[in-house]
Design a protein around this motif. Structure first.
Motif, mmCIF file in Angstrom:
data_model
loop_
_atom_site.group_PDB
_atom_site.id
_atom_site.type_symbol
_atom_site.label_atom_id
_atom_site.label_comp_id
_atom_site.label_asym_id
_atom_site.label_seq_id
_atom_site.Cartn_x
_atom_site.Cartn_y
_atom_site.Cartn_z
ATOM 1 N N ALA A 160 -0.407 -1.697 9.462
ATOM 2 C CA ALA A 160 0.889 -1.839 10.141
ATOM 3 C C ALA A 160 2.006 -1.956 9.108
ATOM 4 O O ALA A 160 2.885 -2.807 9.213
ATOM 5 C CB ALA A 160 0.888 -3.039 11.101
ATOM 6 N N LEU A 161 1.948 -1.098 8.091
ATOM 7 C CA LEU A 161 2.894 -1.185 6.982
ATOM 8 C C LEU A 161 4.124 -0.304 7.189
ATOM 9 O O LEU A 161 5.129 -0.464 6.510
ATOM 10 C CB LEU A 161 2.215 -0.760 5.667
ATOM 11 C CG LEU A 161 0.885 -1.443 5.331
ATOM 12 C CD1 LEU A 161 0.303 -0.867 4.044
ATOM 13 C CD2 LEU A 161 1.071 -2.940 5.196
ATOM 14 N N ARG B 25 7.318 -0.514 4.754
ATOM 15 C CA ARG B 25 7.956 -1.821 4.561
ATOM 16 C C ARG B 25 7.244 -2.656 3.506
ATOM 17 O O ARG B 25 7.810 -3.561 2.937
ATOM 18 C CB ARG B 25 7.958 -2.602 5.878
ATOM 19 C CG ARG B 25 8.869 -2.018 6.914
ATOM 20 C CD ARG B 25 8.664 -2.734 8.239
ATOM 21 N NE ARG B 25 9.215 -4.088 8.231
ATOM 22 C CZ ARG B 25 8.952 -5.003 9.165
ATOM 23 N NH1 ARG B 25 8.119 -4.713 10.141
ATOM 24 N NH2 ARG B 25 9.494 -6.196 9.119
ATOM 25 N N TYR B 26 5.944 -2.405 3.323
ATOM 26 C CA TYR B 26 5.165 -3.252 2.413
ATOM 27 C C TYR B 26 4.353 -2.367 1.460
ATOM 28 O O TYR B 26 3.133 -2.298 1.551
ATOM 29 C CB TYR B 26 4.221 -4.152 3.209
ATOM 30 C CG TYR B 26 4.887 -4.902 4.344
ATOM 31 C CD1 TYR B 26 5.524 -6.110 4.103
ATOM 32 C CD2 TYR B 26 4.891 -4.384 5.641
ATOM 33 C CE1 TYR B 26 6.156 -6.793 5.138
ATOM 34 C CE2 TYR B 26 5.506 -5.062 6.680
ATOM 35 C CZ TYR B 26 6.140 -6.258 6.424
ATOM 36 O OH TYR B 26 6.758 -6.934 7.441
ATOM 37 N N PRO B 27 5.041 -1.680 0.524
ATOM 38 C CA PRO B 27 4.330 -0.717 -0.330
ATOM 39 C C PRO B 27 3.193 -1.361 -1.134
ATOM 40 O O PRO B 27 2.175 -0.713 -1.389
ATOM 41 C CB PRO B 27 5.427 -0.159 -1.247
ATOM 42 C CG PRO B 27 6.624 -1.005 -1.045
ATOM 43 C CD PRO B 27 6.497 -1.703 0.256
ATOM 44 N N GLY B 28 3.342 -2.616 -1.504
ATOM 45 C CA GLY B 28 2.297 -3.274 -2.287
ATOM 46 C C GLY B 28 1.070 -3.613 -1.472
ATOM 47 O O GLY B 28 0.053 -4.037 -2.027
#
Lengths: 573, 104
Positions: free
Chosen positions: B23-24, B36-39
């Motif tokens: 769900a990134l 939203r959360y590449p890491g």
């Protein structure tokens, strides 16, 4: 928050390979009366969820020509140094080949040999082009009209009454909805747990893991909190992987015939043994002796072999192929395949995983847990290592038949709706506390990192060379307790952040039980996976299962005798 | 490890956000996909495969040895054309089809 009630005859939590196949088999089961209503709940989306999101290039559990299921039991038992449930392995092994046929019927490309049989890799592997294995399973689920799929719903707690399951409660990941599932039988198929320990490369690449970083051990944590018995968590899985990509090494080692070589070019594999744990152990010892870096390197071969390997890895770990292409081009515009393809290798951080190792729910021969009506299948189920994709599906099949039978025999009593509603109110109030808190000092990400560091230093992570001692385990236990306490004060600004808080708490709850298991098994049975400093040898008196149950907030350890392949095991409670 | 999204090629269909196992991804205010959360990316390439426009490419983080090449895939029936764009812009292709998928 809106509450949505769903009634089903069978609830399946987790839509990976085991969960999807459970739904398919349940929908097709020949049962008397109306078709059972099946609810399949998935935190992500079943098309690309679970550990097979990227795909897989082989079915690793299969009974080849001239072999018997008993041979598979013997192999898995040896690989696990004896700590397996023979009954579970045998019933799984008998169904392996049927699940491969089922996958082929769904459209999976299973490679054929010249005679029209499956292309084998050794006697227990079949080659596939499996990058699309999850979309195929998901399509087969969608074709069943009696299965209702709930994607992006994060189940956070079981609903129970008098040691009997009666459903589960969860929250939407993208919308503010509380889901209440009521069902007389539940199959937990949430997979194993990644992210308990500090990974090889913390930071931006912190999710370059062997196992899905989104598999948080949710089902294990829910079971622990509900008082279900767990087994063999201390048999952590450490994978030998290609450095950087953390891609599997089996294809290189088994198909390309690559040997483990140290920096001196010495093949060190035989020196330590070739079981899963011994391969990891040997590589660690070579590095510790100053003979690293270590590689898996194929014998010299043509560029055709390199490209064939590249294609194969695209089926399961595209980043490994990207790595090879980058290495073969090295800033030039041309790709020059190396004369001898291979990769540097290293061990990963430890995982709890019932698909490769034996840690998970303690189940009876029908895969029922100690919580009545709750069944477990796939990587969340213990005692049955080396199950991989086909074994997880075989377990799902066994669990489905038993669960549907249980649901028929033991319907939910309408009288207990009141008890359910009070559990739901409690779960909802907890979620709303996280969502309504105006501010918080710490974030879930910070506490997760703190947990991973503590487990790494004190509970045999990579940084501790997989070694631990009693004093360190106690220290880790204190830290996990503190972090659990701190996690109560976290704040979520949306439903996804709420999921992240639950994921952190699941990992912490599992870590607490894992630490108790590590402390209890006072030997070092699988040196590749971990070494207990005070007890560096394996001893025959430890040929038993270390099990645990949470009672009054304490993890209580109990020991159980080994169960052989010709026995049938039932819970006696 | 993570993905790079070509906003110019994205049509905003939302398929990538629908299936990302973490769900990134989501659609930004302009209706284009964003991570939203590449890491937190696992590099499973689900979004790369799902994108019908080739707007999403995989790359390797520098700490893992990444040199700036990216990977996309195009589907033609049963065949998959995996396109590697090297740092200088040259494109290298590996074709995977039923006939050659399983030497290993």
């Amino acid at each position: 928050m809106r509450i949505r009630h769903i009634d089903a005859d069978l609830l399946i939590i987790g839509g990976g390979a085991a969960g999807c196949y459970a739904a398919i088999r349940a929908a097709r089961a020949a049962v008397p009366g109306p078709a059972p209503r099946i609810a399949l709940v998935e935190k992500a989306h079943i098309e690309r969820s679970g550990c097979l999101a990227a795909g897989v290039n082989a079915i690793n559990a299969y009974i080849g020509e001239g072999r018997r299921p008993e041979d598979y039991v013997d192999y898995a038992s040896r690989d696990a140094a004896g700590i397996v449930r023979g009954d579970l392995l045998l019933s799984m092994a008998r169904r392996l080949n049927g699940t491969v046929r089922a996958l082929e019927e769904m459209g999976l490309l299973v490679l054929k040999d010249g005679a029209g049989g499956y292309a084998a890799r050794g006697w227990r592997n079949v080659r596939i082009r499996g990058e699309n294995i999850k979309p195929l399973l998901a399509a087969a689920v969608s074709a069943e009209s009696s299965v209702a799929v709930f994607n992006r719903v994060n189940v956070t707690a079981y609903l129970t009454e008098d040691n009997r399951i009666r459903g589960a409660v969860g929250f939407g990941v993208t919308e503010a909805v509380c889901y209440v599932f009521s069902a007389p039988a539940v199959i937990c198929a949430t997979g194993g747990a990644a992210g308990l320990y500090r990974p090889n490369s913390p930071g931006f690449a912190g999710h370059a893991l062997w196992y899905s970083p989104f598999n948080t051990g949710a089902g294990l944590a829910m079971g622990i909190l509900a008082g279900a018995e767990m087994t063999t968590l201390e048999m952590r899985f450490v994978a030998l992987r290609c450095k950087g990509s953390i891609a599997p090494t089996g294809t290189l080692a088994q198909d390309a015939g690559a040997e483990q070589l140290n920096r001196l070019g010495e093949a060190y594999g035989e020196r330590y043994g070739l079981s899963t744990a011994e391969r990891v152990y040997g590589t660690r010892r070579e590095n510790a002796a100053g003979r690293g870096p270590c590689f898996l390197r194929a014998a010299r071969a043509g560029s055709g072999q390199w490209e064939a390997l590249c294609r194969s890895y695209l089926n399961m770990s595209p980043v490994q192929t990207l790595q090879w292409v980058e290495e073969a081009s090295a800033f030039s515009g041309n790709v020059t395949p190396p004369p001898a393809p291979g990769a540097e290798i290293e061990g990963t951080e430890p995982y709890v995983n019932g698909g490769h190792c034996a840690g998970g729910y303690w189940v009876d021969s029908d895969r029922q847990t100690t919580l009545n009506g709750l069944f477990a299948a796939g990587d969340v189920a213990g005692g049955c290592p080396q199950k991989y994709v086909s074994g997880a599906m075989a377990e799902a099949e066994i669990a489905v038949f038993a669960a549907l039978d249980y649901a028929r025999r033991c319907p939910l009593s309408p009288a207990s709706v009141k008890a359910r509603d009070s559990s739901v109110r409690e779960a909802l109030a907890e979620a709303e506390r996280f969502l309504r808190r105006p501010a918080a000092l710490f974030t879930a990400d910070q506490l997760e990192e703190a947990m991973q560091q503590s487990m790494d230093s004190y509970a045999g992570g990579i940084g501790a060379q997989y070694r631990y001692n009693g004093a360190q385990l106690a220290r880790a236990g204190d830290r996990i307790g503190q972090l659990l306490r701190l996690s109560e004060a976290l704040r979520a600004t949306d439903m996804r952040e709420l999921m992240r808080i639950y994921e952190l708490r699941e990992r912490l709850i599992l870590c607490r039980s894992l630490l108790a298991h590590l402390e209890a098994r006072r030997e070092s049975r699988w040196p590749g996976f971990g070494e207990y400093a005070e007890y560096p040898e394996a001893e025959d008196r430890w040929l038993l299962y270390v099990n645990s149950r949470l009672r009054a907030g304490e993890v209580r350890i109990l020991f159980r005798d080994l169960v052989g392949k010709d026995e049938r095991y039932e819970h006696t409670h | 490890m993570s993905i790079r999204i070509d906003a110019g090629a994205c049509t905003g269909c939302g398929r990538c956000a629908e299936i990302c196992p973490g769900a990134l991804l989501r659609l930004d205010e302009a209706g284009r996909a964003e991570c939203r959360y590449p890491g937190d990316c696992w590099s499973c390439a689900a979004c790369v495969k799902a994108c019908g426009r080739g707007a999403i490419a995989l790359y390797r983080a520098p700490e893992l040895g990444g040199l700036g090449a990216t990977l996309r895939v195009k589907k033609r029936g049963e065949a998959l054309a995996w396109e590697f764009t090297l740092p200088g812009g040259a494109v290298y292709v590996i074709n995977s089809q039923p006939g050659n998928a399983g030497e290993y």
